[in-house]
Write a protein that holds these residues in place. Structure first.
Motif, PDB file in Angstrom:
ATOM      1  N   ASP A  17       1.350  -5.047 -11.968  1.00  0.00           N
ATOM      2  CA  ASP A  17       2.733  -4.601 -12.877  1.00  0.00           C
ATOM      3  C   ASP A  17       3.635  -5.823 -12.550  1.00  0.00           C
ATOM      4  OD1 ASP A  17       3.184  -4.775 -10.028  1.00  0.00           O
ATOM      5  OD2 ASP A  17       3.921  -2.816  -9.869  1.00  0.00           O
ATOM      6  N   GLY A  18       3.285  -7.156 -12.073  1.00  0.00           N
ATOM      7  CA  GLY A  18       4.339  -8.043 -12.070  1.00  0.00           C
ATOM      8  C   GLY A  18       5.377  -7.933 -11.171  1.00  0.00           C
ATOM      9  N   LYS A  19       5.347  -7.090 -10.277  1.00  0.00           N
ATOM     10  CA  LYS A  19       6.502  -6.920  -9.314  1.00  0.00           C
ATOM     11  C   LYS A  19       6.105  -7.139  -7.952  1.00  0.00           C
ATOM     12  CE  LYS A  19       8.908  -3.441 -12.213  1.00  0.00           C
ATOM     13  NZ  LYS A  19       9.465  -2.211 -12.318  1.00  0.00           N
ATOM     14  N   ASP A  20       7.097  -7.320  -6.965  1.00  0.00           N
ATOM     15  CA  ASP A  20       6.949  -7.557  -5.617  1.00  0.00           C
ATOM     16  C   ASP A  20       7.385  -6.285  -4.840  1.00  0.00           C
ATOM     17  OD1 ASP A  20       5.749  -9.899  -6.049  1.00  0.00           O
ATOM     18  OD2 ASP A  20       7.197 -11.214  -5.257  1.00  0.00           O
ATOM     19  N   ALA A  29       2.893   5.887  -2.998  1.00  0.00           N
ATOM     20  CA  ALA A  29       4.069   6.558  -3.580  1.00  0.00           C
ATOM     21  C   ALA A  29       4.033   6.590  -5.242  1.00  0.00           C
ATOM     22  CB  ALA A  29       5.378   5.888  -2.992  1.00  0.00           C
ATOM     23  N   GLY A  30       3.303   5.636  -5.588  1.00  0.00           N
ATOM     24  CA  GLY A  30       3.348   5.716  -7.237  1.00  0.00           C
ATOM     25  C   GLY A  30       4.200   4.911  -7.940  1.00  0.00           C
ATOM     26  N   LYS A  31       4.851   4.140  -7.084  1.00  0.00           N
ATOM     27  CA  LYS A  31       5.912   3.126  -7.439  1.00  0.00           C
ATOM     28  C   LYS A  31       5.242   1.619  -7.766  1.00  0.00           C
ATOM     29  CE  LYS A  31       9.668   5.440  -4.968  1.00  0.00           C
ATOM     30  NZ  LYS A  31      10.529   5.317  -3.861  1.00  0.00           N
ATOM     31  N   ALA A  32       4.298   1.352  -7.372  1.00  0.00           N
ATOM     32  CA  ALA A  32       3.418   0.077  -7.737  1.00  0.00           C
ATOM     33  C   ALA A  32       2.225   0.207  -8.368  1.00  0.00           C
ATOM     34  CB  ALA A  32       3.663  -0.780  -6.523  1.00  0.00           C
ATOM     35  N   LYS A  33       1.870  -0.612  -8.998  1.00  0.00           N
ATOM     36  CA  LYS A  33       0.093  -0.327  -9.609  1.00  0.00           C
ATOM     37  C   LYS A  33      -0.265  -2.000  -9.716  1.00  0.00           C
ATOM     38  CE  LYS A  33       1.466   0.417 -14.073  1.00  0.00           C
ATOM     39  NZ  LYS A  33       1.286   1.361 -15.368  1.00  0.00           N
ATOM     40  N   LYS A  34      -1.468  -2.368  -9.835  1.00  0.00           N
ATOM     41  CA  LYS A  34      -1.833  -3.529  -9.755  1.00  0.00           C
ATOM     42  C   LYS A  34      -1.641  -4.159 -11.066  1.00  0.00           C
ATOM     43  CE  LYS A  34      -6.444  -5.554  -8.816  1.00  0.00           C
ATOM     44  NZ  LYS A  34      -7.957  -5.287  -8.361  1.00  0.00           N
ATOM     45  N   ARG A  65       0.689  -1.308  -0.140  1.00  0.00           N
ATOM     46  CA  ARG A  65      -0.025  -0.016   0.079  1.00  0.00           C
ATOM     47  C   ARG A  65       0.672   1.211   0.064  1.00  0.00           C
ATOM     48  NH1 ARG A  65      -2.906  -2.839   3.983  1.00  0.00           N
ATOM     49  NH2 ARG A  65      -1.946  -1.566   5.491  1.00  0.00           N
ATOM     50  N   ILE A  66       1.940   1.266   0.774  1.00  0.00           N
ATOM     51  CA  ILE A  66       2.881   2.466   0.940  1.00  0.00           C
ATOM     52  C   ILE A  66       3.354   2.770  -0.730  1.00  0.00           C
ATOM     53  CG2 ILE A  66       5.132   2.994   1.657  1.00  0.00           C
ATOM     54  CD1 ILE A  66       4.413   1.638   4.465  1.00  0.00           C
ATOM     55  N   MET A  67       3.931   1.478  -1.520  1.00  0.00           N
ATOM     56  CA  MET A  67       4.512   1.773  -2.648  1.00  0.00           C
ATOM     57  C   MET A  67       3.374   2.327  -3.588  1.00  0.00           C
ATOM     58  SD  MET A  67       7.645   1.307  -2.331  1.00  0.00           S
ATOM     59  CE  MET A  67       8.682   0.522  -3.553  1.00  0.00           C
ATOM     60  N   VAL A  68       1.920   1.771  -3.366  1.00  0.00           N
ATOM     61  CA  VAL A  68       1.040   2.185  -4.394  1.00  0.00           C
ATOM     62  C   VAL A  68       0.852   3.588  -4.348  1.00  0.00           C
ATOM     63  CG1 VAL A  68      -1.307   1.953  -4.920  1.00  0.00           C
ATOM     64  CG2 VAL A  68       0.095  -0.041  -4.565  1.00  0.00           C
TER      65      VAL A  68
END
Length: 83
Positions: free
Chosen positions: A42-45, A35-40, A30-33
């Motif tokens: 995206d294939g990343k952890d 911050a704009g660094k993650a999104k649903k 949630r913190i990374m989402v």
């Protein structure tokens, strides 16, 4: 033999320590989402640098591809290689 998910949950996932670890991983995501660094999708952890999912400090988390986050170099004794 089929996998018994009910038994797996009862023996492992339902323990309070595992619930806290899972909540910590979700919090980091949630913190990374935010911050704009993650999104649903995206294939990343979200990777924890110190391998402690309860430590959600911004300096301790980063985005990594699933393959690199879920595997790591091992030593001869099958332990994690420290950098």
């Amino acid at each position: 033999m089929a996998r018994n998910y009910r038994k797996e949950y009862d023996n492992y996932h339902s323990k309070s320590s595992q619930k806290k670890r899972r909540a910590g991983r979700n919090k980091s995501r949630r913190i990374m989402v935010r911050a704009g660094k993650a999104k649903k999708g995206d294939g990343k952890d979200v990777a924890h640098k110190d391998n402690n999912p309860l430590n959600a400090n911004v300096k301790n988390i980063r985005m990594e591809y699933r393959k690199s986050n879920r595997s790591y170099p091992r030593t001869k004794t099958s332990r994690r290689k420290r950098a």
